[in-house]
Write a protein that holds these residues in place. Structure first.
Motif, mmCIF file in Angstrom:
data_model
loop_
_atom_site.group_PDB
_atom_site.id
_atom_site.type_symbol
_atom_site.label_atom_id
_atom_site.label_comp_id
_atom_site.label_asym_id
_atom_site.label_seq_id
_atom_site.Cartn_x
_atom_site.Cartn_y
_atom_site.Cartn_z
ATOM 1 N N LEU A 179 7.672 -3.363 0.846
ATOM 2 C CA LEU A 179 6.804 -3.299 -0.322
ATOM 3 C C LEU A 179 6.077 -1.963 -0.407
ATOM 4 C CD1 LEU A 179 5.355 -6.924 -0.299
ATOM 5 C CD2 LEU A 179 7.061 -5.985 -1.866
ATOM 6 N N ARG A 180 5.676 -1.437 0.744
ATOM 7 C CA ARG A 180 5.003 -0.126 0.731
ATOM 8 C C ARG A 180 5.940 0.983 0.254
ATOM 9 N NH1 ARG A 180 2.015 -2.155 5.387
ATOM 10 N NH2 ARG A 180 3.670 -1.461 6.798
ATOM 11 N N LEU A 186 1.900 -11.288 -0.215
ATOM 12 C CA LEU A 186 2.654 -10.290 0.543
ATOM 13 C C LEU A 186 2.165 -8.874 0.242
ATOM 14 C CD1 LEU A 186 6.259 -11.784 0.240
ATOM 15 C CD2 LEU A 186 4.894 -11.610 2.333
ATOM 16 N N TRP A 187 1.836 -8.601 -1.015
ATOM 17 C CA TRP A 187 1.270 -7.290 -1.350
ATOM 18 C C TRP A 187 -0.049 -7.079 -0.601
ATOM 19 C CZ3 TRP A 187 4.058 -3.619 -3.300
ATOM 20 C CH2 TRP A 187 5.047 -3.877 -4.270
ATOM 21 N N ALA A 188 -0.887 -8.120 -0.587
ATOM 22 C CA ALA A 188 -2.182 -8.013 0.092
ATOM 23 C C ALA A 188 -1.989 -7.783 1.589
ATOM 24 C CB ALA A 188 -3.006 -9.279 -0.147
ATOM 25 N N GLU A 189 -1.028 -8.495 2.184
ATOM 26 C CA GLU A 189 -0.750 -8.322 3.612
ATOM 27 C C GLU A 189 -0.227 -6.911 3.912
ATOM 28 O OE1 GLU A 189 1.921 -11.499 4.595
ATOM 29 O OE2 GLU A 189 0.465 -13.035 3.996
ATOM 30 N N ALA A 190 0.414 -6.302 2.920
ATOM 31 C CA ALA A 190 0.924 -4.934 3.093
ATOM 32 C C ALA A 190 -0.171 -3.890 2.866
ATOM 33 C CB ALA A 190 2.085 -4.689 2.125
ATOM 34 N N GLY A 191 -1.379 -4.353 2.511
ATOM 35 C CA GLY A 191 -2.499 -3.441 2.301
ATOM 36 C C GLY A 191 -2.477 -2.752 0.948
#
Length: 283
Positions: A136-137, A162-167
């Motif tokens: 995602l990053r 998942l976006w949030a977990e990827a920062g």
């Protein structure tokens, strides 16, 4: 030769008999056992219901009528007593639904995986990513087009997590490279193909999808965050007095017992199992 004359009394008798027959047919049709299932779209788009529901109906005599929407909408519909059971894959919303008293029983049914799809050329290079967060990053760093379900479905909720977990704060990208479809899984894949965009999908809908064009499954991992669990919920008759609780209970029991689990396991496409039945090891 003139046809025989019918007296008014005989005509009225025939008319009464015909009306009685029509009324009996209507009552018979209305009384046909059925339940209304509020459902996620992936189980419909993947073809699972075509494989599953006729077998249940043959065994029980109960027809299952499906309303396929995102899991969030399915649960909201059920909270309004529009339905007898729910099949969803949005665990947090499901637990909230149960806590609020709308559901009587919640039973695990099966699982599959979330995967990332995208253009065959893979301009972000996510095929080489080691984790879903890294994938995602890579998309976000290059600001490559990403299409979200955008419909409060189980898939949409998992994607946002998942976006949030990827920062990554995806709210700052909305309307630029990050787009929302507001549609079900099959329709979202179709739009992603047209837009040449990346997309999070459940693997079963992707495998059953016909118009893949140049799109490919680019990221597929056994990571815990990509497990996609489905549950069936029967509605609480104390909240919804008109619910067909007996029919919903029979469906939920069959789905989670050996017969239903065996039928789920036998659903394959091109030799590939589409869903994995629930096992106690998944608790």
């Amino acid at each position: 030769m003139k046809p025989p004359h019918l007296s008014k009394a005989v005509f009225r008798l025939i008319k009464t008999a015909l009306l009685a027959f029509v009324c009996c047919v209507r009552v018979s049709l209305a009384a046909e056992p059925h339940i209304l299932l509020q459902s996620t779209t992936s189980t419909l788009n993947s073809g699972l219901y075509d494989h599953l529901l006729p077998v249940f109906t043959a065994a029980s005599g109960i027809e299952v009528r499906v309303v396929a929407v995102g899991s969030g909408q399915a649960l909201r519909n059920a909270a309004n007593c529009d339905g007898d059971a729910v099949l969803a894959h949005a665990p947090e919303d499901e637990l909230a639904f149960m806590k609020q008293g709308y559901g009587l029983a919640r039973l695990p049914v099966m699982k599959n995986r979330f995967v990332l799809l995208g253009p065959g050329g893979d301009p972000a290079g996510i095929k080489a990513a080691g984790t879903i967060s890294e994938a995602l990053r890579l998309i976000a760093d290059k600001e490559l087009r990403f299409l979200s379900r955008g419909d409060d479905s189980g898939t949409h909720q998992r994607e946002r997590a998942l976006w949030a977990e990827a920062g990554i704060d995806i709210s700052t990208a909305e309307g630029s490279w990050y787009l929302e479809a507001g549609q079900g899984m099959g329709a979202s894949i179709n739009l992603a193909v047209q837009l040449n965009a990346y997309l999070l999908s459940d693997i079963s809908t992707w495998l059953a999808f016909g118009n893949k064009a140049d799109h490919q499954l680019l990221y597929n991992s056994e990571e815990a965050g990509l497990i996609n669990r489905y549950s069936v919920i029967t509605l609480n008759p104390a909240q919804c007095p008109t619910v067909n609780h007996d029919g919903a209970r029979q469906f939920a029991d069959w789905l989670t017992a050996e017969a239903g689990q065996r039928q789920i396991a036998s659903f394959r496409l091109d030799g590939q199992q589409m869903f994995t039945p629930y096992s106690r090891a998944d608790k």
